[in-house]
Structure formats: C-alpha cells, structure tokens
Design an enzyme around this catalytic site. Structure first.
Site, mmCIF file in Angstrom:
data_model
loop_
_atom_site.group_PDB
_atom_site.id
_atom_site.type_symbol
_atom_site.label_atom_id
_atom_site.label_comp_id
_atom_site.label_asym_id
_atom_site.label_seq_id
_atom_site.Cartn_x
_atom_site.Cartn_y
_atom_site.Cartn_z
ATOM 1 N N HIS A 146 0.815 -1.216 0.000
ATOM 2 C CA HIS A 146 0.000 0.000 0.000
ATOM 3 C C HIS A 146 0.850 1.267 0.000
ATOM 4 C CE1 HIS A 146 -2.696 3.167 1.011
ATOM 5 N NE2 HIS A 146 -1.954 3.438 2.052
ATOM 6 N N GLU A 147 1.862 1.290 0.851
ATOM 7 C CA GLU A 147 2.664 2.504 0.963
ATOM 8 C C GLU A 147 3.450 2.794 -0.310
ATOM 9 O OE1 GLU A 147 2.255 4.548 3.230
ATOM 10 O OE2 GLU A 147 1.067 3.289 4.561
ATOM 11 N N HIS A 150 0.975 4.410 -2.406
ATOM 12 C CA HIS A 150 0.655 5.737 -1.904
ATOM 13 C C HIS A 150 1.736 6.757 -2.242
ATOM 14 C CE1 HIS A 150 -0.663 8.963 0.614
ATOM 15 N NE2 HIS A 150 0.472 8.949 1.263
#
Length: 509
Positions: A146-147, A150
């Site tokens: 996810h990061e 992101h």
C-alpha cells in the site's frame, strides 16, 4: 490464551533493547557515536517501538510516478471512487456487525458469530499461535504494498515524499511514507481525496507518518484471491491434485496417531463410501457422517455365532447399548436384527476382521444381494460418536471411533501431492495459508481504514469529500468542519463499540 512463554520472550526482548539504548545514550563516551550511528541508518528507538526510514527508494517512486501518466490517473481515480464507496459501505458493515454481536451476546447460537464478516483477532484465542508468522507477514506485506502505491499517488499530485520506512510496534510490523504536509495542504480537495483513497492521511504537523490502506489493500485482496484460485495451475508442473487429500501433519497423541493410523505423506481417498478428492471433500464427508446415522456393514450370518464371544448387552449412562466390557482396542459391540426374527441382538466382535472388505448398509435389505445369508450389523456407539473407515491406499484402512470433528482437527491435509520426492509437503500449504491471510487482512484493513474515524484514512477522506462537495453549498468553512467533526465522532463511536464488544466476546466468553 496467549502462551506465557511468548509474552515473557517479547517483554524480555524489548526490555533488553530499551536497557541497551538507555545505557548507550547515557554513556559519555558512546552517546555521540551511538546517536550518529542511529541517524545515519535512519533508526529511531522508543519503548516497544522501533522505526527505520530511508530515502533510497525515492528515485524509484519518482520513476514509477512518470510511467503512463494517463493510466496512473485512471488508476488513482478508480481508487477515489472506491474510497468513497468503501467509506459508506464500511459504516453499513460495522452497523450490521454490531447488531450481530449484540444478538450473539443474548444467545448461545454459534452460527450467528460464524456469519460475522469482521471479527476481533486475539493471538492465542481465535488466532492459533502457529499462524502468527502468517499473520505478521501478511500484515507487513499489506502495509508495504500500500505505501509503495501511496508514494506514487503523492508524487503524481506534486506532493514531495521525504522517505519510506518500516516499523515494529510491540510485535506488529508495518510500513509508512513520510510526506511533506505543506505540499499536501495546497493541492485541491479532489487531489487530496485521490491521495487519501490511495493511502494515508496527514497529521497536523510538518511530517506525517500514518500507516494506512484502502484502495491498494483492496487490490491486494483481489490479487491474493485470484492467486489462491489459480494456485493449482501455478503448481501443476510440480504438484498434482484431485486424486486425494495429502496428510501433512497428524496431531501427536490424537486418535489418528497410532501404528495403524495416519502419518505425513498418506493420501486419503475415501471416508467410508464417501470419496475424497481433496480437502473440501474431506471436510464435507466428515460433516455428512456427523449428521447422519451410523452406517452398518454387511457380514455373513455365520460370523454371528456364539463362538464369537457374544457379550451380555448393558446400557450406558446415555441410554445406548454396549456389549464389550473389557475396553478392548480390537473389539467393538455391533447390533443387528436376528435373521427370521424381529429381535435385536448385540455381539462383541473383532472390528477390523468384521468390516474389512464389507460394504455399507442401512438395513438387511441392502445385503440381500450378497452371496449366502448376510445381515447388516451396526456399531453400537454413544450418541454423536461414529465408526469411520479411512481409506489411504496402499495401506490398510484406518479405523476411527470418536467424534468426527476430533478427526478433522487432528489431521492437517492439502490438495497438492508432490510429483517429485525432493519437493516439500508444506510448500503448497504455506502458499495457500499465506494467501488466505493476505486476503483476510487486506480486506479487513481496507474496510476499517475507510471508516470515518479520527486518526484513520476515513478522517481525511471525509474532510476532503466535504470540501469537494459542500464548498458551494455551505460557504462557512467552520460549519463544514463542525459537520465533519460530528460525523467523525459518530464513526469513531461505532468502530470503538465494535472493537470493545468484539474483544469482550472473544476473550470473556
């Protein structure tokens, strides 16, 4: 409960780290060198928390943000739509989960708890300690994937990324992206919403470091599910499936752990007359045998002569009949209807000799086609206890007497049989279990972080959504912020109620 040894090891480890850190920081000779060593490596230590941050991935993030700008725009715009829908759906799901929890508190029906989509996870209670590695690895992967996404989303919207890092809090791992908040505050609400739906929201200070997961956790959840369904295809060159369920582990001291029981490497092909092609068939056959009357076996009437040591039948405490009073491991009490009469008789006979090669029956009429006179004999067992023949060729049948769920919990199986001797039995099990944890955790994190709750992604998603939709309707910014505050307060209360009651249900009951 959580093993005491595990708690002691965790506490002792953190105490040792904190003590060493304190001694080095207080040492006049080592303090400067130690602090500079931590700074060079991006390490930060505090009680029960260690964090590592680096800038070595910034070039990679910048490169990814420039690849196919139109495709990335559509990708993160899809995340925006999903984030808004997920925020509404998460509230509905939490309300339904709260209703189910309250209903479960007032009833003993176990099926209500099994229907819940979200449950509080407590290691050692509803999460086996043997699965902790899967849990933490899946949690770490969910955060890292996810990061990374992101960071790309932030750079696309001209928000500077200061660095990427990972952390461990007590025993929980995670990842984060450090963003330049000033850049984030000056972009439009739509751009903010696109970033927040891709991942994380800012704190009210210069650097923001909040691990989160919405859009990319949902994508990872779908990817894990797809990989799980395609696993037989991926493993086909090395592992076969569909010919039976392969035993990978047998619980020590269980009913299946004996010389004529099951062992790792056996392939189960049938339970009584129920064929087993895989783990799903194994579970469904055991469930079927649990909820149907005990099957009988066609045996020649000549084998029921008095020379077979008929025992005098007596009633057990539950009202069922027994006729083997010597607690023999080889004999079992059978009941049958005496030929040419309607009298029910009982005989204590060697069980393996009686059922080997015999076909199952429900009554004497099922045995009429056998050569000679045959009768249907049924094991006389206690309520809910079953006699089950487990076929695992080329070995002889394993004979099980007990509660079928006990057999289900005592034996671990997999659908995948190695084609070559050097392949490990547990590799497919690891991949399958890991994918299931990634699917469950990524889906749960996507839902929970979408909730309009303080300190979660939902807070920043809601604020950006209100700014983007109500700026022209409610001109006063303070009124919009007040509306957002009460919505966040309601969402936080809803999430807190679910967590508190869910934790009580898991631990107290």
């Amino acid at each position: 409960m959580i093993p005491v040894s595990l708690l002691v090891c965790v506490l002792a480890g953190w105490c040792a780290v904190y003590l060493a850190d304190t001694l080095l920081r207080s040492s006049p000779t080592h303090r400067i060198g130690y602090e500079s060593w931590l700074a060079r490596r991006g390490l930060m230590l505090s009680p029960f928390h260690v964090r590592w941050q680096t800038t070595i991935f910034n070039r990679l993030f910048a490169y990814c943000a420039r690849i196919h700008p139109r495709a990335l725009y559509l990708w993160f715009s899809s995340g925006l739509v999903f984030g808004v829908v997920a925020m509404l759906a998460s509230v509905v799901l939490l309300v339904k989960t709260l209703q189910q929890t309250l209903a479960q508190m007032t009833t003993d029906n176990p099926h209500i708890g099994a229907q819940q989509a979200l449950q509080v996870v407590v290691p050692g209670v509803n999460l086996p300690t043997s699965h902790l590695a899967y849990f933490f690895l899946a949690l770490l992967l969910s955060g890292v994937i996810h990061e990374l996404g992101h960071a790309v989303a932030a750079l696309r919207e001209q928000v500077r990324v200061n660095g990427f890092g990972m952390f461990v809090f007590v025993v929980y791992p995670g990842a984060f992206v450090d963003l330049f908040t000033t850049h984030l505050n000056i972009v439009s609400p739509a751009q903010q919403l696109r970033i927040f739906c891709a991942g994380e929201g800012p704190r009210r200070h210069f650097h923001q470091i909040i691990p989160a997961c919405v859009w990319h956790n949902f994508v990872l959840c779908v990817a894990a599910l797809a990989f799980l369904f395609l696993l037989p295809l991926f493993l086909f060159p090395l592992y076969s499936s569909g010919a039976g369920a392969l035993v990978t582990e047998v619980a020590q001291g269980s009913a299946a752990d004996w010389p004529r029981g099951l062992s790792a490497g056996d392939i189960v092909t049938a339970l009584e007359e129920c064929p087993v092609a895989g783990v799903e068939d194994w579970n469904s056959c055991l469930s079927h045998l649990s909820h149907t009357p005990q099957t009988g076996y066609c045996v020649p009437a000549a084998s029921l002569q008095p020379s077979w040591a008929h025992g005098r039948a007596f009633k057990r405490l539950d009202g069922t009949m027994d006729c083997c009073s010597n607690n023999s491991l080889t004999d079992l009490c059978f009941s049958y209807v005496k030929p040419h009469t309607a009298d029910r008789e009982y005989a204590c006979m060697p069980v393996r000799k009686m059922v080997t090669g015999s076909r199952v029956c429900r009554g004497d009429h099922d045995c009429n086609a056998d050569a000679g006179l045959a009768v249907c004999v049924t094991p006389s067992l206690q309520n809910q206890t079953r006699f089950i023949r487990v076929a695992h060729p080329p070995g002889t049948h394993m004979l099980f007497v007990g509660y079928p769920p006990h057999l289900q919990h005592a034996v671990s199986l997999t659908n995948f049989v190695p084609r070559f001797g050097f392949l490990h039995l547990d590799l497919p099990v690891f991949l399958e279990t890991f994918c299931k944890y990634v699917f469950s955790l990524s889906g749960a994190l996507a839902v929970v972080n979408s909730v309009p709750c303080f300190a979660l992604d939902g807070q920043w998603m809601l604020n950006a959504l209100l700014e983007a939709t109500l700026a022209g309707v409610v001109a006063d910014r303070q009124k919009r912020e007040l509306m957002g505050f009460f919505l966040l307060l309601a969402g936080s209360s809803l999430l807190a109620a679910n967590v508190a009651l869910g934790l009580w249900m898991v631990t107290a009951r």
